[in-house]
Design a protein around this motif. Structure first.
Motif, PDB file in Angstrom:
ATOM      1  N   ALA A   1      20.121  12.874   2.036  1.00  0.00           N
ATOM      2  CA  ALA A   1      19.154  12.813   0.882  1.00  0.00           C
ATOM      3  C   ALA A   1      19.414  11.782  -0.102  1.00  0.00           C
ATOM      4  N   VAL A   2      18.826  10.742  -0.329  1.00  0.00           N
ATOM      5  CA  VAL A   2      19.422   9.752  -1.332  1.00  0.00           C
ATOM      6  C   VAL A   2      19.467  10.019  -2.638  1.00  0.00           C
ATOM      7  N   PRO A   3      20.602   9.822  -3.004  1.00  0.00           N
ATOM      8  CA  PRO A   3      21.015  10.112  -4.661  1.00  0.00           C
ATOM      9  C   PRO A   3      19.846   9.588  -5.358  1.00  0.00           C
ATOM     10  N   GLY A   4      19.311  10.421  -6.407  1.00  0.00           N
ATOM     11  CA  GLY A   4      18.321   9.938  -7.397  1.00  0.00           C
ATOM     12  C   GLY A   4      17.001  10.299  -6.689  1.00  0.00           C
ATOM     13  N   SER A   5      17.031  10.273  -5.479  1.00  0.00           N
ATOM     14  CA  SER A   5      15.542  10.744  -4.778  1.00  0.00           C
ATOM     15  C   SER A   5      15.078  12.042  -5.246  1.00  0.00           C
ATOM     16  N   PRO A   6      13.574  12.112  -5.086  1.00  0.00           N
ATOM     17  CA  PRO A   6      13.083  13.655  -5.563  1.00  0.00           C
ATOM     18  C   PRO A   6      13.895  14.582  -4.637  1.00  0.00           C
TER      19      PRO A   6
ATOM     20  N   ALA B   1       7.595  16.674  -5.492  1.00  0.00           N
ATOM     21  CA  ALA B   1       6.649  15.547  -5.568  1.00  0.00           C
ATOM     22  C   ALA B   1       7.286  14.109  -5.198  1.00  0.00           C
ATOM     23  N   GLY B   2       6.504  13.731  -4.330  1.00  0.00           N
ATOM     24  CA  GLY B   2       6.877  12.224  -4.320  1.00  0.00           C
ATOM     25  C   GLY B   2       6.791  11.248  -5.186  1.00  0.00           C
ATOM     26  N   VAL B   3       7.599  10.052  -5.008  1.00  0.00           N
ATOM     27  CA  VAL B   3       7.312   8.924  -5.678  1.00  0.00           C
ATOM     28  C   VAL B   3       6.839   7.812  -4.987  1.00  0.00           C
ATOM     29  N   PRO B   4       6.031   6.686  -5.427  1.00  0.00           N
ATOM     30  CA  PRO B   4       5.391   5.398  -4.409  1.00  0.00           C
ATOM     31  C   PRO B   4       6.720   4.946  -3.680  1.00  0.00           C
ATOM     32  N   ALA B   5       6.491   4.614  -2.660  1.00  0.00           N
ATOM     33  CA  ALA B   5       7.360   3.806  -1.826  1.00  0.00           C
ATOM     34  C   ALA B   5       6.444   2.912  -0.811  1.00  0.00           C
ATOM     35  N   CYS B   6       6.817   1.933  -0.228  1.00  0.00           N
ATOM     36  CA  CYS B   6       6.105   1.296   0.999  1.00  0.00           C
ATOM     37  C   CYS B   6       6.381   2.014   2.083  1.00  0.00           C
TER      38      CYS B   6
ATOM     39  N   ALA C   1       2.437  14.013   5.808  1.00  0.00           N
ATOM     40  CA  ALA C   1       0.999  14.725   5.626  1.00  0.00           C
ATOM     41  C   ALA C   1       0.955  15.264   4.656  1.00  0.00           C
ATOM     42  N   ALA C   2       1.837  16.273   4.189  1.00  0.00           N
ATOM     43  CA  ALA C   2       1.783  16.843   2.980  1.00  0.00           C
ATOM     44  C   ALA C   2       1.936  16.013   1.657  1.00  0.00           C
ATOM     45  N   LEU C   3       2.824  15.078   1.652  1.00  0.00           N
ATOM     46  CA  LEU C   3       2.672  14.040   0.685  1.00  0.00           C
ATOM     47  C   LEU C   3       1.386  13.378   0.383  1.00  0.00           C
ATOM     48  N   LYS C   4       1.088  12.873   1.682  1.00  0.00           N
ATOM     49  CA  LYS C   4      -0.411  12.297   1.404  1.00  0.00           C
ATOM     50  C   LYS C   4      -1.653  13.025   1.024  1.00  0.00           C
ATOM     51  N   ARG C   5      -1.504  14.342   1.273  1.00  0.00           N
ATOM     52  CA  ARG C   5      -2.613  15.117   1.089  1.00  0.00           C
ATOM     53  C   ARG C   5      -2.589  15.530  -0.230  1.00  0.00           C
ATOM     54  N   ASP C   6      -1.247  15.890  -0.809  1.00  0.00           N
ATOM     55  CA  ASP C   6      -0.982  16.635  -2.230  1.00  0.00           C
ATOM     56  C   ASP C   6       0.003  16.088  -3.005  1.00  0.00           C
TER      57      ASP C   6
ATOM     58  N   ASP D   1       0.876  -1.107  -0.095  1.00  0.00           N
ATOM     59  CA  ASP D   1       0.016  -0.153   0.005  1.00  0.00           C
ATOM     60  C   ASP D   1       0.952   1.307   0.002  1.00  0.00           C
ATOM     61  N   ALA D   2       1.532   1.580  -1.243  1.00  0.00           N
ATOM     62  CA  ALA D   2       2.326   2.440  -1.368  1.00  0.00           C
ATOM     63  C   ALA D   2       1.874   4.022  -1.027  1.00  0.00           C
ATOM     64  N   VAL D   3       2.601   4.857  -0.410  1.00  0.00           N
ATOM     65  CA  VAL D   3       2.634   6.238  -0.323  1.00  0.00           C
ATOM     66  C   VAL D   3       3.765   7.162  -1.173  1.00  0.00           C
ATOM     67  N   PRO D   4       3.344   8.161  -1.218  1.00  0.00           N
ATOM     68  CA  PRO D   4       4.592   9.164  -2.062  1.00  0.00           C
ATOM     69  C   PRO D   4       5.627   9.340  -0.882  1.00  0.00           C
ATOM     70  N   ALA D   5       6.975   9.308  -1.270  1.00  0.00           N
ATOM     71  CA  ALA D   5       8.234   9.708  -0.563  1.00  0.00           C
ATOM     72  C   ALA D   5       9.250  10.506  -1.169  1.00  0.00           C
TER      73      ALA D   5
END
Length: 323
Positions: A95-100, A168-173, A143-148, A59-63
């Motif tokens: 900050a993970v390399p390649g992450s948003p 913007a987040g990308v899908p992640a567990c 919360a912001a990622l979940k909302r927007d 059940d992924a969420v933005p991260a």
């Protein structure tokens, strides 16, 4: 989460009595902070690969792939502000390399000015070594990622310029990966995977560290903590441990690691760390665990040969559902 690198405390008094103590002290603090951040980045990078690689099956969420630090978590906040080169309390830890977050320009020791419109200057004071304010800031991001699907962040770089971006987040567990500065335990609490910095497996190759991380991550993905509520016993804990072991190679495969690294982890870590005749009744022996993991490899390889992902949500055999 306590952030107090031991050598910062050990050298403080001695440095105060030495010629050039201030300069030497800052150098020591920077070295200790850089070492801690390197360890944090390693765990965050592994966790990011596992969380994003398996997003299609949870059940992924933005991260956005960023970990913050709060200077009040350290025993000597003023010294650590100086080491990080910031004036405030909140900054990027990793900050993970390649992450948003990284692609937006955020990096370690960039000072956070505002999160989701909330100025960091307005944060209530926090006592030293109190982790709750930092956890709350990660909650603001989530919360912001979940909302927007995105979060607005303003930060100050080493040049002093303030930048702002909606990231913007990308899908992640949904799991947070955290490193504690002391101890050597590894655990999962349903929402977090936590490792002590002295965890014995950290000396292994990256894919084998990823295997250990995948084991704890599996507990969260399979909701073991909730399942054990009202039925917690050595026997049932052992069931969840076996299930988490067997899911390890599936998670590794989707993250781009070799699934067999899970077998290698137990063969390398186990002989010196599973207790032998003193092992806990909640866990099988390392050799049994390695064999259990190896039993999953053929099915994963078969899916890969057919051009299919390691879809553990469809193909993995659960042990806890019928109990």
């Amino acid at each position: 989460m306590t952030r107090a690198p031991a050598r910062l405390l050990a050298v403080a008094a001695a440095l105060a009595l030495m010629p050039g103590a201030v300069k030497a002290g800052v150098a020591e603090d920077r070295a200790a902070l850089a070492s801690l951040q390197a360890d944090d980045l390693r765990l965050q990078s592994i966790g990011w690969r596992l969380a994003t690689g398996n997003a299609a099956f949870c059940d992924a969420v933005p991260a956005i792939g960023m970990l913050l630090q709060d200077m009040t978590n350290y025993a000597r906040p003023a010294r650590m502000r100086a080491a990080a080169g910031i004036a405030g309390d909140i900054a990027v830890e990793a900050a993970v390399p390649g992450s948003p977050a990284a692609l937006a320009g955020l990096a370690a020791n960039h000072e956070i000015v505002a999160l989701d419109g909330q100025p960091m200057a307005n944060l209530p004071a926090a006592p030293a070594n109190d982790w709750r304010r930092l956890a709350g800031l990660h909650d603001v991001i989530d919360a912001a990622l979940k909302r927007d699907g995105a979060v607005r962040i303003a930060w100050r770089g080493p040049d002093g310029a303030i930048r702002e971006a909606t990231i913007a987040g990308v899908p992640a567990c949904p799991t947070r990966f955290e490193l504690l500065d002391g101890g050597g335990r590894a655990l999962a609490d349903g929402k977090r995977v936590v490792f002590g910095r002295k965890f014995a497996g950290f000396g292994l190759a990256e894919d084998e560290i990823a295997a250990a991380t995948a084991h704890e991550f599996a507990h969260n993905l399979l909701a073991h903590r909730a399942w054990l509520t009202g039925r917690r016993s050595a026997r049932n804990i052992r069931v969840t441990e076996r299930e988490a072991d067997r899911l390890m190679p599936w998670l590794l495969a989707n993250a781009g690691y070799e699934p067999a690294a899970a077998v290698r982890f137990f063969r390398k870590w186990g002989p010196g760390n599973d207790g032998w005749i003193f092992r806990a009744p909640t866990h099988d022996g390392w050799d049994e665990r390695a064999a259990s993991v190896a039993g999953e490899l053929a099915q994963i390889a078969g899916l890969a040969a057919a051009g299919a992902p390691a879809d553990w949500r469809t193909h993995f055999r659960r042990d806890t559902t019928a109990r």
